[in-house]
Design a protein around this motif. Structure first.
Motif, short mmCIF file in Angstrom:
data_model
loop_
_atom_site.label_atom_id
_atom_site.label_comp_id
_atom_site.label_asym_id
_atom_site.label_seq_id
_atom_site.Cartn_x
_atom_site.Cartn_y
_atom_site.Cartn_z
N PRO A 199 2.61 3.23 -2.22
CA PRO A 199 2.35 3.88 -3.84
C PRO A 199 1.48 4.67 -3.54
N PRO A 200 -0.32 4.69 -2.80
CA PRO A 200 -0.75 5.74 -2.61
C PRO A 200 -0.99 6.66 -1.19
N PHE A 201 0.02 5.61 -0.51
CA PHE A 201 0.77 6.47 1.20
C PHE A 201 1.86 7.45 0.82
N ASN A 202 2.76 7.07 0.05
CA ASN A 202 3.00 7.79 -0.50
C ASN A 202 2.87 9.29 -1.13
N SER A 203 2.31 8.84 -1.96
CA SER A 203 1.95 9.95 -3.30
C SER A 203 0.17 11.00 -2.14
N GLY A 204 0.32 11.01 -1.57
CA GLY A 204 -0.79 11.56 -1.08
C GLY A 204 -2.12 11.39 -0.38
N PHE A 205 -1.94 10.03 -0.77
CA PHE A 205 -3.18 9.50 -1.37
C PHE A 205 -3.68 8.17 -0.10
N PRO A 206 -3.47 8.41 1.22
CA PRO A 206 -2.68 7.56 2.58
C PRO A 206 -4.61 6.10 2.71
N ARG A 207 -5.37 7.87 2.78
CA ARG A 207 -6.83 6.65 2.94
C ARG A 207 -6.80 5.75 1.34
N GLN A 208 -6.93 5.76 0.45
CA GLN A 208 -6.79 4.67 -0.29
C GLN A 208 -5.65 3.28 -0.29
N TRP A 249 -6.09 5.84 -7.82
CA TRP A 249 -6.43 5.48 -6.87
C TRP A 249 -6.87 4.59 -6.22
N ALA A 280 -7.39 -0.08 3.11
CA ALA A 280 -7.82 -0.93 3.32
C ALA A 280 -7.01 -2.24 3.23
N GLY A 321 0.57 -1.20 0.11
CA GLY A 321 0.53 0.47 -0.34
C GLY A 321 1.00 1.01 0.08
N HIS A 378 4.92 3.07 8.75
CA HIS A 378 3.94 3.74 8.57
C HIS A 378 2.46 3.07 8.95
N TRP A 398 -6.93 1.28 -7.43
CA TRP A 398 -5.88 0.61 -7.93
C TRP A 398 -5.75 0.03 -6.94
N GLN A 399 -6.52 0.79 -5.78
CA GLN A 399 -6.56 -0.12 -4.18
C GLN A 399 -7.37 -1.76 -4.15
N ARG A 419 0.88 16.71 0.33
CA ARG A 419 0.25 16.18 -1.45
C ARG A 419 -0.77 15.94 -0.96
N SER A 420 -1.43 15.63 0.34
CA SER A 420 -2.72 14.90 0.63
C SER A 420 -4.22 16.45 0.34
#
Lengths: 250, 458
Positions: free
Chosen positions: A48-57, B398, A60, A46, A90, B401-402, B381-382
């Protein structure tokens, strides 16, 4: 005699691009007398989205990973400092507002270990005395240097292999430019960093580059192919397994 | 030009790249040499980190104490909510004194409010007296680094600049001569300036003291020669008491320039007293907010106010090392700039800076007050993701992706598809393909290898 068991989290990059590194990790763990449990439903940590600023994605996926590796309280071995760092550092912070999951994440973080950290004191390196001499350049990933602190173990492990001379490039502690989606979103500066890293690694005179993170390897070898630089980029697990193979002790 | 254009321009400038690399090598190695006992260093970092984080949580009360004690010491304290107010305040003081010129010691807060331009529009000449700032001003540029404003320039660049702007022929290989030319020009200005302006490194609340570190003596001259001294500080620079100063100075000077101590350490306690023969007759302190109190109220970003502006994060940033400060377009470049520029200079324009980070944590590793810079960049970023349309699209990708990675069967199918060159070609973004080709995944995945292994062992 019942064998001590460990989980292997193969990581998505190894699953897709470097399966031989995953297999080598299994063989090395087995060589140390361990039984490897590989849950087939594993995917990605998980990050890639975490580091890209999309932690919510990534929440799960993190929960799925935590649950999968908590069926038994076994050590979880990860052949990537980056993914091990994601789990160790993290996952707990990702679960900060859910005390039950936070606790489970903490539990997994404590059981999770980067592959080389785990192997360092378990492999019989004296078996390699007769193995042919090898010169490699070591690329220390940023996660190994500054998240899991595995880089010093990577260096130590290579030093303990009697047939191996490991060289560190100039700017050994500087990033190779991969950085996950950074390489896609800021391609110019990412490539400038990768170009420099390639040059510094090649300046060591070694034809083989080893590292314990497949993100860096994928970026470095891709750049090298595209720009006609000739070297082989190998995961540390593959390289180590190969050495034992050469003296028929894998 | 947008951020990406500025990056491209900087990367294509070979002499800039060489100057930057040289300067970064120099600063990194000097810092490392100045840290003699790593254990002691870590202990001090930890201590300073706690202390500075306490400050960010107690800003209001500390600043009130600072105001009271500075006033008691005879300073005049002003509060500026934003850049306009700060500029207006300073202009008003200049007008009161019928000032025509001002000499400036180094101050990033004054860069933040673009004071030079503002005063020039009101016919007041500002002369930068820090050598780096002087060079940058002469070249009509902005600083590219918060500690070394002109580090993007080579000696050759500087010699040509002096020749063109000051009509002073100079030998580019003779650093002493270059410095002499700068000094001679500045000395003249010091004699006639009506006002001296400086920044502040730390302000000590319970003593009403301003601390200023520097190496050239220009800070001491700007704060003592002219009759009026104006100090401007971002309001996070406050410290509770003097006991903490040695630890912070220990960390600051080593992190910034690799020095164990700076050549000058100024502790300014107010204007000239009746029995004193020199020093300014008036001292004004401008406390600049400009988005800081909002940051203090923002749980997720507050820790960035602990920053002591040493510049170590940029010195160790592999991105800054290649593009330099100008490419960021913000007052503060590098990792700390990526975190605070959206708050100080405007979210609209600067939240995109957070993209230029590979999450390598070299910055967080050297930060002398332990700020989690990569974590804060992730937060930015977020935040950025919630603003732009493109990011909303990315959020959707994303989610997809998830979903894929939550379903092992779908994940395996997708992985299998990626082993076909044609599909990989379609799905791998062009920005990766152009520099690194198309990675094609292996025919047999680890999943498959492990499944086979299991079968054969059973």
């Amino acid at each position: 005699m019942s064998l001590e068991s460990v989980y292997l989290f193969g990581t998505c990059l190894i699953d897709a691009y470097y399966p031989e590194a995953g297999l080598a990790a299994v063989q090395l763990l087995e060589k140390c007398g361990l039984k490897v449990v590989y849950p087939q439903e594993q995917t990605c940590c998980g990050q890639p989205p975490f580091n890209s600023g999309f932690p919510r994605q990534s929440v799960a996926i993190a929960k799925k990973t935590i649950a999968m590796f908590s069926r038994e309280e076994l050590p979880v071995i990860v052949p990537s400092a980056s993914c091990a760092g994601m789990i160790k550092r993290h996952y707990p912070s990702l679960m900060h507002d859910d005390s039950i999951w936070h606790q489970r994440a903490q539990g997994l973080a404590e059981r999770t270990c980067e592959l080389i950290d785990f192997l360092l004191d378990r492999l019989p390196f004296d078996q390699l005395k007769q193995a042919p001499r090898q010169v490699v350049a070591l690329h220390q990933s940023c996660s190994a240097l500054r998240e899991t602190d595995s880089a010093k173990n990577w260096r130590t492990l290579l030093e303990r292999m009697p047939n191996v001379e490991a060289r560190l490039p100039q700017y050994a502690e500087e990033c190779c430019g991969f950085g996950g989606t950074f390489s896609i979103k800021s391609p110019q500066v990412s490539l400038a960093m990768t170009a420099d890293k390639c040059e510094h690694l090649m300046n060591t005179g070694a034809n083989t580059i080893v590292s314990g993170d497949c993100g860096c390897l994928l970026s470095l070898s891709g750049y090298a192919r595209q720009h006609k630089r000739h070297f082989e980029a190998q995961h540390l697990a593959c390289f180590i397994a190969q050495q034992f193979e050469q003296v028929n002790t894998l | 030009m947008n951020f990406n254009d500025r990056i491209t321009e900087a990367l294509g400038n070979q002499s800039l790249r060489t100057n930057l690399r040289g300067a970064m090598d120099f600063l990194r190695s000097k810092r490392l040499l100045s840290i003699e006992k790593p254990d002691l260093w870590e202990a001090k970092r930890k201590q300073a980190g706690h202390l500075r984080q306490d400050v960010t949580r107690n800003l209001a009360s500390l600043l009130e104490r600072l105001e009271d004690n500075c006033t008691r010491n005879g300073m005049q304290v002003h509060w500026a909510e934003n850049a306009d107010q700060a500029n207006q305040l300073i202009l008003d003081i200049c007008k009161q004194k019928a000032a025509e010129s001002m000499v400036k010691g180094k101050s990033m807060a004054s860069e933040e409010i673009e004071l030079n331009d503002y005063l020039a529009r009101h016919q007041i000449e500002c002369i930068e007296s820090d050598m780096g700032e002087f060079i940058v001003q002469l070249a009509e540029e902005k600083p590219s680094h918060i500690i070394m404003p002109a580090l993007h320039k080579s000696q050759q660049d500087i010699a040509s600049l002096f020749q063109a702007k000051l009509q002073e022929p100079a030998d580019p290989d003779d650093v002493d001569q270059l410095i002499d030319i700068g000094r001679k020009t500045m000395r003249e200005k010091f004699k006639h300036a009506d006002i001296g302006l400086s920044g502040v490194n730390f302000a000590i609340a319970d003593k009403g003291l301003l601390c200023l570190v520097e190496n050239e003596g220009n800070g001491r001259m700007s704060t003592t020669v002219p009759d009026t001294h104006i100090a401007i500080m971002g309001l996070e620079k406050v410290l509770p008491d003097l006991n903490e100063l040695p630890t912070l100075l220990h960390l600051l000077t080593r992190s910034a320039t690799g020095q164990r101590i700076t050549t000058y350490l100024n502790l300014i306690s107010g204007p000239r007293r009746n029995d004193e023969r020199d020093g300014p007759r008036e001292v004004h302190l401008v406390l600049l907010d400009n988005g800081r109190s909002q940051m203090a109220a923002d749980e997720a970003l507050r820790s960035s106010l602990a920053c002591i502006r040493c510049g170590a994060c940029m010195n160790h940033c592999p991105v800054y090392t290649r593009i330099g400060g100008h490419a960021y377009g913000s007052t503060y470049p590098g990792p700390i700039g990526q975190v605070i520029a959206p708050q100080l200079n405007g979210e609209e324009k600067y939240s995109e800076l957070s993209s230029a980070c590979s999450m390598n944590n070299a910055c967080g590793d050297v930060c002398p007050v332990g700020i989690d810079l990569p974590g804060l960049i992730r937060t930015q970023r977020s935040r950025h993701a919630q603003r732009s349309f493109k990011s909303k699209l990315e959020a959707g990708i994303w989610y997809l992706w998830q979903w894929l990675h939550l379903h092992p069967t779908l994940y395996r199918l997708a992985r299998q598809a990626m082993s076909r060159r044609l599909i990989a070609r379609l799905l791998i973004p062009g920005s990766w393909r152009s520099g690194r080709g198309v990675p094609v995944s292996a025919r047999l995945s680890l999943h498959q290898i492990m499944a086979k292994r299991k079968q054969s062992s059973e």
